[in-house]
Design a protein around this motif. Structure first.
Motif, short mmCIF file in Angstrom:
data_model
loop_
_atom_site.label_atom_id
_atom_site.label_comp_id
_atom_site.label_asym_id
_atom_site.label_seq_id
_atom_site.Cartn_x
_atom_site.Cartn_y
_atom_site.Cartn_z
N ASP A 197 0.82 -1.21 0.00
CA ASP A 197 0.00 0.00 0.00
C ASP A 197 0.85 1.26 0.00
OD1 ASP A 197 -2.50 -0.98 -0.28
OD2 ASP A 197 -3.25 -0.31 1.67
N ALA A 198 2.03 1.20 0.62
CA ALA A 198 2.88 2.39 0.67
C ALA A 198 3.33 2.81 -0.72
CB ALA A 198 4.11 2.13 1.55
N SER A 199 3.42 1.85 -1.65
CA SER A 199 3.87 2.19 -3.01
C SER A 199 2.85 3.08 -3.72
CB SER A 199 4.11 0.91 -3.81
OG SER A 199 2.94 0.12 -3.85
N TRP A 200 1.56 2.71 -3.70
CA TRP A 200 0.60 3.57 -4.39
C TRP A 200 0.31 4.86 -3.62
CZ3 TRP A 200 -3.86 4.83 -1.93
CH2 TRP A 200 -4.40 3.94 -0.99
N ILE A 201 0.47 4.82 -2.29
CA ILE A 201 0.33 6.06 -1.52
C ILE A 201 1.44 7.04 -1.91
CG2 ILE A 201 0.46 7.05 0.80
CD1 ILE A 201 -0.85 4.46 1.83
N MET A 202 2.66 6.53 -2.06
CA MET A 202 3.76 7.38 -2.48
C MET A 202 3.54 7.94 -3.88
SD MET A 202 7.82 6.44 -2.74
CE MET A 202 7.50 5.28 -4.07
N CYS A 203 3.01 7.11 -4.77
CA CYS A 203 2.72 7.59 -6.13
C CYS A 203 1.68 8.70 -6.12
CB CYS A 203 2.23 6.42 -6.99
SG CYS A 203 3.51 5.21 -7.41
N MET A 204 0.71 8.62 -5.23
CA MET A 204 -0.30 9.67 -5.14
C MET A 204 0.32 10.96 -4.59
SD MET A 204 -3.80 7.75 -4.01
CE MET A 204 -4.71 9.22 -4.39
N GLY A 205 1.28 10.82 -3.67
CA GLY A 205 1.98 12.00 -3.19
C GLY A 205 2.77 12.68 -4.30
N VAL A 206 3.44 11.87 -5.12
CA VAL A 206 4.17 12.43 -6.26
C VAL A 206 3.22 13.08 -7.25
CG1 VAL A 206 5.66 11.86 -8.22
CG2 VAL A 206 6.06 10.79 -5.99
N GLU A 207 2.07 12.45 -7.47
CA GLU A 207 1.07 13.03 -8.37
C GLU A 207 0.58 14.39 -7.87
OE1 GLU A 207 -3.38 11.89 -10.11
OE2 GLU A 207 -2.22 10.43 -8.94
N TRP A 208 0.45 14.53 -6.55
CA TRP A 208 0.03 15.80 -6.00
C TRP A 208 1.11 16.87 -6.18
CZ3 TRP A 208 -3.75 18.74 -4.40
CH2 TRP A 208 -3.48 19.83 -3.56
N LEU A 209 2.36 16.50 -5.96
CA LEU A 209 3.45 17.47 -6.13
C LEU A 209 3.59 17.91 -7.58
CD1 LEU A 209 6.16 15.90 -3.80
CD2 LEU A 209 4.71 17.88 -3.33
N LEU A 210 3.24 17.03 -8.51
CA LEU A 210 3.37 17.34 -9.95
C LEU A 210 2.03 17.73 -10.56
CD1 LEU A 210 5.74 14.42 -11.02
CD2 LEU A 210 6.37 16.77 -10.42
N ARG A 211 1.11 18.24 -9.75
CA ARG A 211 -0.23 18.54 -10.25
C ARG A 211 -0.23 19.64 -11.31
NH1 ARG A 211 0.61 20.44 -5.24
NH2 ARG A 211 0.09 22.59 -4.68
N TYR A 212 0.80 20.49 -11.34
CA TYR A 212 0.89 21.54 -12.36
C TYR A 212 1.82 21.14 -13.51
CZ TYR A 212 -1.40 24.32 -8.78
OH TYR A 212 -2.29 24.77 -7.84
N ASP A 213 2.18 19.85 -13.56
CA ASP A 213 2.99 19.32 -14.66
C ASP A 213 2.31 18.04 -15.13
OD1 ASP A 213 4.87 18.58 -16.47
OD2 ASP A 213 6.59 18.82 -15.12
#
Length: 290
Positions: free
Chosen positions: A86-102
């Motif tokens: 579960d930590a893997s997809w949670i981390m991916c969602m965090g990265v997705e949030w940081l790159l929300r303007y890219d």
């Protein structure tokens, strides 16, 4: 109309024994209370709910997959490895949030998160099916992770600020320029470290630029002697082409015996701040040989 009490402070003059000073005066006043911001309250509740869902999903997945893996390894290692699902997809969602303007880079994190979620759900389904021998329990257990990811995706949409196409292009262009400048920082450091190593190797060899493969141009012609030179009849040695020992030998052969004069000549010849002790050591060797 609802009101609320606030404290207001201001500087007022206050005189004691004929001396006036500005002091703080505090008073309680009633002001109209702003209307309750229900949008902010709901947004906060959605965010808290998403965090609770993700936490519950992480705990459930860790317990299920940890129990499944403990059949082949020790429990501590099994549960530690189960966290990664579960930590893997949670981390991916965090990265997705940081790159929300890219959007282009965020798309990669979004796809990776979906694959990680599918793997996690498959492992939870396998645990439920093997333990209870029925696919229903496995499917229900696997849906927990999907619900958590869905809740967090909704929370991200609530906080997102979409950009129109032109503004997105402007942001992309500005980011490209800044990213280029940031990328040059480690590149310049690497080049400077490499150049420092080349310079150190060149100085240690102490030969001519042609012998060392140096691209450093030759020094200009011999300058005219001045009254400050230790001996006007002695031509200064070109900087950077000799070692300290060679410079001392050249000064000795030129008839210079004063240690301070030799030191000045050596520093001019080598282009380095050679210590007096090194010059004295080579001079003693030359005097013994003489």
């Amino acid at each position: 109309m609802k009101t609320r009490t606030i404290e207001r402070t201001r500087l007022v003059p206050h005189t004691v024994d004929g001396v006036t000073e500005m002091v703080l005066d505090r008073e309680q006043i009633e002001v109209p209370a702003p209307p309750r911001d229900w949008d902010h309250i709901v947004r906060t509740a959605v965010t808290i709910g998403a965090i609770i869902l993700v936490t519950a999903s992480l705990a459930w997945t860790t317990a299920s997959i940890g129990d499944l893996l403990s059949a082949v390894t020790i429990a501590a290692v099994a549960y530690a490895a189960a966290v990664a699902f579960d930590a893997s997809w949670i981390m991916c969602m965090g990265v997705e949030w940081l790159l929300r303007y890219d959007p282009e880079r965020a798309q990669v994190a979004r796809r990776a998160g979906r694959w990680a979620l599918a793997v996690s759900m498959g492992a939870v389904f396998a645990h439920g099916y093997l333990i209870a021998d029925t696919w229903v329990i496995g499917a229900v257990g696997a849906v927990v992770s999907a619900l958590a990811k869905g809740g967090w995706s909704m929370a991200m949409r609530v906080h997102a600020r979409p950009l129109d196409p032109r503004t997105q292009q402007w942001v992309t262009a500005r980011r490209a320029k800044v990213d280029g400048q940031l990328a040059m920082i480690p590149i310049r450091r690497e080049l400077q470290r490499g150049q420092a190593l080349v310079d150190a190797e060149r100085r240690s060899l102490g030969g001519t630029p042609e012998e060392n493969g140096s691209a450093i141009p030759e020094a200009p012609g011999t300058p005219e002697p001045t009254s400050e030179d230790p001996d006007p009849k002695v031509s200064p040695i070109r900087s950077g082409r000799v070692t300290t020992q060679e410079a001392v030998r050249n000064a000795w052969d030129s008839g210079i015996r004063d240690p301070e004069a030799v030191l000045r000549t050596v520093r001019n010849a080598t282009g380095k701040q050679v210590p007096q002790s090194s010059v004295d050591r080579y001079l003693r060797a030359l005097r013994v040989g003489a």
